[in-house]
Motif scaffolding. Structure first.
Motif, PDB file in Angstrom:
ATOM      1  N   GLN A  93      99.128  45.554  18.727  1.00  0.00           N
ATOM      2  CA  GLN A  93      99.387  46.988  18.569  1.00  0.00           C
ATOM      3  C   GLN A  93      98.888  47.772  19.776  1.00  0.00           C
ATOM      4  O   GLN A  93      99.551  48.699  20.253  1.00  0.00           O
ATOM      5  CB  GLN A  93      98.732  47.521  17.302  1.00  0.00           C
ATOM      6  N   LYS A  96     101.212  47.270  22.662  1.00  0.00           N
ATOM      7  CA  LYS A  96     102.432  48.062  22.476  1.00  0.00           C
ATOM      8  C   LYS A  96     102.177  49.527  22.851  1.00  0.00           C
ATOM      9  O   LYS A  96     102.992  50.158  23.527  1.00  0.00           O
ATOM     10  CB  LYS A  96     102.902  47.954  21.025  1.00  0.00           C
ATOM     11  N   LYS A  97     101.038  50.064  22.414  1.00  0.00           N
ATOM     12  CA  LYS A  97     100.694  51.450  22.756  1.00  0.00           C
ATOM     13  C   LYS A  97     100.538  51.623  24.260  1.00  0.00           C
ATOM     14  O   LYS A  97     100.968  52.633  24.819  1.00  0.00           O
ATOM     15  CB  LYS A  97      99.381  51.869  22.070  1.00  0.00           C
ATOM     16  N   GLU A 100     103.904  51.830  25.822  1.00  0.00           N
ATOM     17  CA  GLU A 100     104.488  53.158  25.580  1.00  0.00           C
ATOM     18  C   GLU A 100     103.854  54.208  26.483  1.00  0.00           C
ATOM     19  O   GLU A 100     104.553  55.055  27.043  1.00  0.00           O
ATOM     20  CB  GLU A 100     104.310  53.550  24.111  1.00  0.00           C
ATOM     21  N   LEU A 101     102.536  54.139  26.638  1.00  0.00           N
ATOM     22  CA  LEU A 101     101.849  55.089  27.512  1.00  0.00           C
ATOM     23  C   LEU A 101     102.281  54.915  28.964  1.00  0.00           C
ATOM     24  O   LEU A 101     102.448  55.900  29.689  1.00  0.00           O
ATOM     25  CB  LEU A 101     100.333  54.933  27.388  1.00  0.00           C
TER      26      LEU A 101
END
Length: 133
Positions: A93, A96-97, A100-101
């Protein structure tokens, strides 16, 4: 064994008394006893548990993940596989963050490069691109 009132736990952990009451309502900690004055008193195990929860929250582990870890901790004969799985899922997780960032960073950099600082607001390319998206 030391005993603490909720305010003392708050000072030792840096958590608010509301947070401590919340964790108590979720049955993650329990007061050791309630005195005649109706104050709740906690032993060192509650302090230790709150510090554990605080470290987990600092790693952005969810309350559900923390509850599972606490349940697993109470089964000392089990192997660590279940703990590893929770951390592996959480790590995925986080990755994944981060992706995205990174994408957001690239988009913002592109937006910033489109701006000519000398232009007026009515010709601002950043605002125009944001409106078009």
């Amino acid at each position: 064994m030391a005993t603490y009132k909720i305010g003392e736990l708050s000072k030792k952990t840096g958590l608010t008394t509301d947070s401590i009451r919340f964790y108590e309502s979720k049955q993650l900690i329990q007061p050791s006893f309630r005195a005649d004055n109706n104050y709740r008193y906690y032993h060192d195990d509650a302090l230790k548990r709150l510090l554990f929860i605080q470290r987990c929250r600092a790693l952005d582990l969810s309350l559900q993940e923390i509850e599972i870890l606490i349940t697993l901790e109470q089964q000392p004969q089990q192997n660590c596989q279940a703990v590893n799985e929770i951390i592996d899922l959480h790590l995925a997780q986080v990755e994944k963050k981060l992706a995205e960032l990174h994408k957001f960073q690239q988009e913002l950099q592109q937006l910033r490069q489109s701006c000519n600082a000398q232009s007026t607001i009515d010709h601002c390319q950043i605002l125009k691109q944001l409106e078009a998206q």
